[in-house]
Design a protein around this motif. Structure first.
Motif, PDB file in Angstrom:
ATOM      1  N   ASP A  55       0.827  -1.215   0.000  1.00 55.37           N
ATOM      2  CA  ASP A  55       0.000   0.000   0.000  1.00 55.37           C
ATOM      3  C   ASP A  55       0.858   1.260   0.000  1.00 55.37           C
ATOM      4  OD1 ASP A  55      -2.769  -0.398  -0.084  1.00 55.37           O
ATOM      5  OD2 ASP A  55      -2.824  -1.106   1.991  1.00 55.37           O
ATOM      6  N   HIS A  56       0.425   2.277  -0.702  1.00 55.52           N
ATOM      7  CA  HIS A  56       1.109   3.569  -0.696  1.00 55.52           C
ATOM      8  C   HIS A  56       0.207   4.527  -1.457  1.00 55.52           C
ATOM      9  CE1 HIS A  56       2.210   3.328  -5.031  1.00 55.52           C
ATOM     10  NE2 HIS A  56       1.979   2.066  -4.762  1.00 55.52           N
ATOM     11  N   ASP A  57       0.404   5.822  -1.210  1.00 61.09           N
ATOM     12  CA  ASP A  57      -0.336   6.807  -2.002  1.00 61.09           C
ATOM     13  C   ASP A  57       0.460   8.088  -2.109  1.00 61.09           C
ATOM     14  OD1 ASP A  57      -2.288   7.967  -3.517  1.00 61.09           O
ATOM     15  OD2 ASP A  57      -3.584   8.495  -1.839  1.00 61.09           O
ATOM     16  N   CYS A  58       0.447   8.924  -1.065  1.00 62.78           N
ATOM     17  CA  CYS A  58       1.061  10.248  -1.199  1.00 62.78           C
ATOM     18  C   CYS A  58       2.586  10.201  -1.275  1.00 62.78           C
ATOM     19  CB  CYS A  58       0.645  11.130  -0.023  1.00 62.78           C
ATOM     20  SG  CYS A  58       1.403  10.641   1.534  1.00 62.78           S
ATOM     21  N   ARG A  59       3.178   9.257  -0.592  1.00 63.64           N
ATOM     22  CA  ARG A  59       4.637   9.125  -0.462  1.00 63.64           C
ATOM     23  C   ARG A  59       5.280  10.375   0.112  1.00 63.64           C
ATOM     24  NH1 ARG A  59       7.310   4.716  -4.416  1.00 63.64           N
ATOM     25  NH2 ARG A  59       5.538   3.275  -4.451  1.00 63.64           N
ATOM     26  N   GLU A  60       4.546  11.111   0.902  1.00 62.34           N
ATOM     27  CA  GLU A  60       5.172  12.213   1.622  1.00 62.34           C
ATOM     28  C   GLU A  60       4.713  12.279   3.080  1.00 62.34           C
ATOM     29  OE1 GLU A  60       2.190  15.547  -0.457  1.00 62.34           O
ATOM     30  OE2 GLU A  60       4.364  15.758  -0.587  1.00 62.34           O
ATOM     31  N   GLY A  61       4.281  11.123   3.588  1.00 57.48           N
ATOM     32  CA  GLY A  61       4.015  11.033   5.021  1.00 57.48           C
ATOM     33  C   GLY A  61       2.750  11.695   5.505  1.00 57.48           C
ATOM     34  N   ILE A  62       1.763  11.899   4.625  1.00 57.72           N
ATOM     35  CA  ILE A  62       0.558  12.569   5.104  1.00 57.72           C
ATOM     36  C   ILE A  62      -0.740  11.793   4.897  1.00 57.72           C
ATOM     37  CG2 ILE A  62       1.429  14.956   5.031  1.00 57.72           C
ATOM     38  CD1 ILE A  62       0.018  15.212   2.304  1.00 57.72           C
ATOM     39  N   CYS A  63      -0.713  10.746   4.078  1.00 59.05           N
ATOM     40  CA  CYS A  63      -2.000  10.097   3.796  1.00 59.05           C
ATOM     41  C   CYS A  63      -2.272   8.893   4.685  1.00 59.05           C
ATOM     42  CB  CYS A  63      -2.092   9.688   2.332  1.00 59.05           C
ATOM     43  SG  CYS A  63      -1.112   8.236   1.925  1.00 59.05           S
ATOM     44  N   GLY A  64      -1.221   8.254   5.189  1.00 61.89           N
ATOM     45  CA  GLY A  64      -1.411   7.091   6.058  1.00 61.89           C
ATOM     46  C   GLY A  64      -1.656   5.798   5.310  1.00 61.89           C
ATOM     47  N   MET A  65      -1.433   5.777   4.019  1.00 64.76           N
ATOM     48  CA  MET A  65      -1.685   4.568   3.244  1.00 64.76           C
ATOM     49  C   MET A  65      -0.552   3.553   3.397  1.00 64.76           C
ATOM     50  SD  MET A  65      -4.303   3.672   1.987  1.00 64.76           S
ATOM     51  CE  MET A  65      -4.367   2.204   0.985  1.00 64.76           C
ATOM     52  N   CYS A  66       0.697   4.010   3.422  1.00 69.13           N
ATOM     53  CA  CYS A  66       1.803   3.050   3.495  1.00 69.13           C
ATOM     54  C   CYS A  66       1.792   2.385   4.869  1.00 69.13           C
ATOM     55  CB  CYS A  66       3.147   3.734   3.227  1.00 69.13           C
ATOM     56  SG  CYS A  66       3.533   5.086   4.331  1.00 69.13           S
ATOM     57  N   SER A  67       2.290   1.162   4.904  1.00 69.23           N
ATOM     58  CA  SER A  67       2.262   0.419   6.165  1.00 69.23           C
ATOM     59  C   SER A  67       3.608  -0.275   6.358  1.00 69.23           C
ATOM     60  CB  SER A  67       1.086  -0.558   6.166  1.00 69.23           C
ATOM     61  OG  SER A  67       1.119  -1.409   5.051  1.00 69.23           O
ATOM     62  N   THR A  81       8.358   9.063  11.508  1.00 73.82           N
ATOM     63  CA  THR A  81       8.273   9.017  10.045  1.00 73.82           C
ATOM     64  C   THR A  81       7.451   7.818   9.606  1.00 73.82           C
ATOM     65  OG1 THR A  81      10.377   7.836   9.999  1.00 73.82           O
ATOM     66  CG2 THR A  81      10.449  10.194   9.483  1.00 73.82           C
ATOM     67  N   THR A  82       6.947   7.894   8.381  1.00 75.08           N
ATOM     68  CA  THR A  82       6.210   6.779   7.798  1.00 75.08           C
ATOM     69  C   THR A  82       7.155   5.969   6.903  1.00 75.08           C
ATOM     70  OG1 THR A  82       5.592   8.262   6.022  1.00 75.08           O
ATOM     71  CG2 THR A  82       3.980   7.970   7.768  1.00 75.08           C
ATOM     72  N   THR A  83       6.680   4.798   6.485  1.00 79.41           N
ATOM     73  CA  THR A  83       7.483   3.933   5.612  1.00 79.41           C
ATOM     74  C   THR A  83       7.902   4.669   4.334  1.00 79.41           C
ATOM     75  OG1 THR A  83       6.553   1.903   6.457  1.00 79.41           O
ATOM     76  CG2 THR A  83       7.348   1.843   4.191  1.00 79.41           C
ATOM     77  N   CYS A  84       7.011   5.485   3.794  1.00 78.31           N
ATOM     78  CA  CYS A  84       7.347   6.169   2.542  1.00 78.31           C
ATOM     79  C   CYS A  84       8.445   7.205   2.722  1.00 78.31           C
ATOM     80  CB  CYS A  84       6.093   6.797   1.922  1.00 78.31           C
ATOM     81  SG  CYS A  84       5.277   8.008   2.985  1.00 78.31           S
ATOM     82  N   GLN A  85       8.747   7.549   3.963  1.00 80.38           N
ATOM     83  CA  GLN A  85       9.824   8.515   4.237  1.00 80.38           C
ATOM     84  C   GLN A  85      11.100   7.812   4.672  1.00 80.38           C
ATOM     85  OE1 GLN A  85       7.134  10.409   7.129  1.00 80.38           O
ATOM     86  NE2 GLN A  85       7.716  12.362   6.232  1.00 80.38           N
TER      87      GLN A  85
HETATM   88  S1  FES Z   1       2.253   6.893   1.329  1.00 81.23           S
HETATM   89 FE1  FES Z   1       1.131   8.474   2.247  1.00 81.23          FE
HETATM   90  S2  FES Z   1       1.889   8.436   4.255  1.00 81.23           S
HETATM   91 FE2  FES Z   1       3.194   7.026   3.262  1.00 81.23          FE
END
Ligand code: FES
Lengths: 251, 225
Positions: A55-67, A81-85
């Motif tokens: 899962d991923h979406d914004c890739r800037e740590g704001i959407c909460g999609m990455c896990s 930080t989130t996984t995408c960061q």
């Molecule tokens: S992809 Fe959106 S917070 Fe990580």
């Protein structure tokens, strides 16, 4: 840099999964982990193999999609930080990196690294809102909010609903997520009218979704990409007790 | 939507179960302190201790409190086991790799679900060893009383018994170290100004339990009686 990625592969919810190793070389340190997964997937697609689902979406740590749980920690090493960061420079050259899905029975694996987090949506639908009448936009300064409350509410509102709290909790409890939502709304004047009902119904939905019970280990707070404090859980505990004993909110 | 918040359901809610654990746990913490104070009378010799024990078992208020304590104990253990089961059910597939930070419980490697059941077994055995253990009678100031002092001293003249006791006190100390401050968090008594104090009290309480209870059998084992 070179790495071995040990990735959880699972065709679908019902099947049993297993780890598969991917050896990668010449990886630039500034590449993100998700970009590395992208590049592994490109290789798999070129071989007509099944790409790794994540899962991923914004890739800037704001959407909460990455896990993802990376080396035993939701969102990997590094605080706040989130996984995408997460960048490959955070790992040692030659390291074996274990990548697993969030594990909780309330978050069943859909495929590979993707889990179904719709239990969170149901909790929000149960009470994580304020009811407003439509019409003109009210004047912003009509309702005053104390500065401390505004800041505390904002801290709670930073929750992006990623579910790392559940993934990190040894009891797979969703208390930090629910507490962040309850706290955020109950600290603001607009959240007052539905305060008691909100906490009762959201907690009920949480319990019915099969999350575990909080045992105050604070693992959730440590992995939360938005560093939300367990002080919010204390606030929810307090509000729940008052709502149940005093509010008269009943069926 | 949000209508069906039935009263019955709320009592079974996770938070309420936790609050019942916290309430009963704190009550048992209070009992531990009273128990410790009683035990310390052992150091004053058989006369004082047996007198005290006699007064305790013949005081209707104490007997009432004893039944309350039994109820509290049963609540804490039954809800506790239920929580353990529910928590296991919440994650049936384990992680391959796990890294924890353990800020909440400094000794998270020994969790409440381990120390709790150990304590439960110990408490039951402990009751049968002493309260329902060997009965001796002795006449003290014209009154025939149970010589509980002798029962205690005899029982803790064995190194094995003392070792088990000390191990149980370690489990108890770990349990209350996490349990005491947890109870405050569970009732929502959390405030940046006081949280450190509560956590510190938890540590101090655990140490008092460990040293207070632990030193008495060692004192007797070393032959000071
Ligand atoms: S992809 Fe959106 S917070 Fe990580």
């Amino acid at each position: 840099m070179r790495f071995t990625l040990r990735i959880w592969r699972q065709a679908q919810q019902e099947t049993t999964g297993r780890f598969v190793d991917f050896a990668v070389e010449d990886i630039p340190a500034e590449m993100s982990l998700l970009e590395l997964l992208d590049s592994i997937n490109r290789g798999l697609i070129l071989e007509s193999a099944d790409p790794v689902a994540f899962d991923h979406d914004c890739r800037e740590g704001i959407c909460g999609m990455c896990s993802l749980v990376i080396n035993g920690r939701p969102h990997g090493p590094g605080a706040g930080t989130t996984t995408c960061q997460l960048y490959m420079r955070s790992f040692a050259d030659g390291e074996t990196i274990v990548v697993e899905p969030f594990r909780a029975d309330a978050f069943p694996v859909v495929k590979d690294l993707i889990v179904d987090r719709s239990a969170f949506d149901r909790i929000i639908a149960a009470g994580g809102y304020v009811t407003v009448t439509t019409g003109q936009t009210p004047e912003a300064n009509d309702i005053l909010v104390a500065k401390e409350n505004a800041e505390e509410a904002m801290d709670a509102a930073a929750c992006i609903g990623c579910g790392a709290c559940v993934a990190a909790c040894k009891n797979a409890s969703a208390m930090l997520f629910v507490a962040a939502k309850v706290s955020h709304l109950s600290l603001l004047p607009q959240g007052q009218p539905e305060k008691s009902r909100r906490v009762l119904t959201m907690v009920r939905e949480m319990d019915q979704s099969g999350f575990g019970n909080c045992s105050n280990e604070a693992e959730c707070e440590a992995v939360c990409p938005k560093e939300i404090s367990i002080g919010h859980i204390a606030r929810m505990n307090r509000q729940y007790l008052f709502a149940m004993l005093l509010s008269g909110e009943r069926s | 939507m949000s209508e069906a918040t039935s009263e019955l359901y709320s009592w079974r809610a996770s938070i309420i179960k936790k609050q019942l654990m916290a309430l009963t746990g704190l009550m048992m913490c209070g009992f531990l302190l009273v128990h410790l104070a009683g035990n310390l009378l052992l150091l004053k010799g058989s006369d004082v201790f047996n007198q005290f024990a006699y007064l305790m078992v013949n005081n209707p208020i104490i007997i009432g409190l004893e039944w309350l304590l039994l109820l509290v104990f049963l609540m804490h253990t039954t809800i506790g086991f239920r929580l353990i089961l529910e928590n296991q059910r919440a994650r049936t597939k384990a992680y391959a790799v796990r890294s924890t930070v353990a800020r909440g419980s400094k000794f998270a490697f020994i969790s409440m679900s381990v120390t709790g059941p150990l304590m439960m077994v110990f408490i039951i055995v402990h009751l049968f060893d002493l309260k329902f253990g060997s009965e001796y009678l002795v006449v003290q100031s014209d009154l025939e009383v149970r010589d509980l002092y002798r029962t205690v001293v005899e029982f803790y003249s064995s190194e094995v018994n003392v070792a088990i006791y000390i191990a149980a006190m370690c489990a108890t100390a770990l349990h209350v170290q996490h349990g005491f401050w947890s109870a405050f968090q569970t009732f929502g008594l959390s405030h940046a100004r006081y949280n450190r104090l509560v956590e510190l009290s938890s540590d101090v309480f655990a140490l008092v339990i460990l040293i207070g209870f632990g030193m008495i059998p060692i004192y007797f084992l070393l032959g000071y009686s």
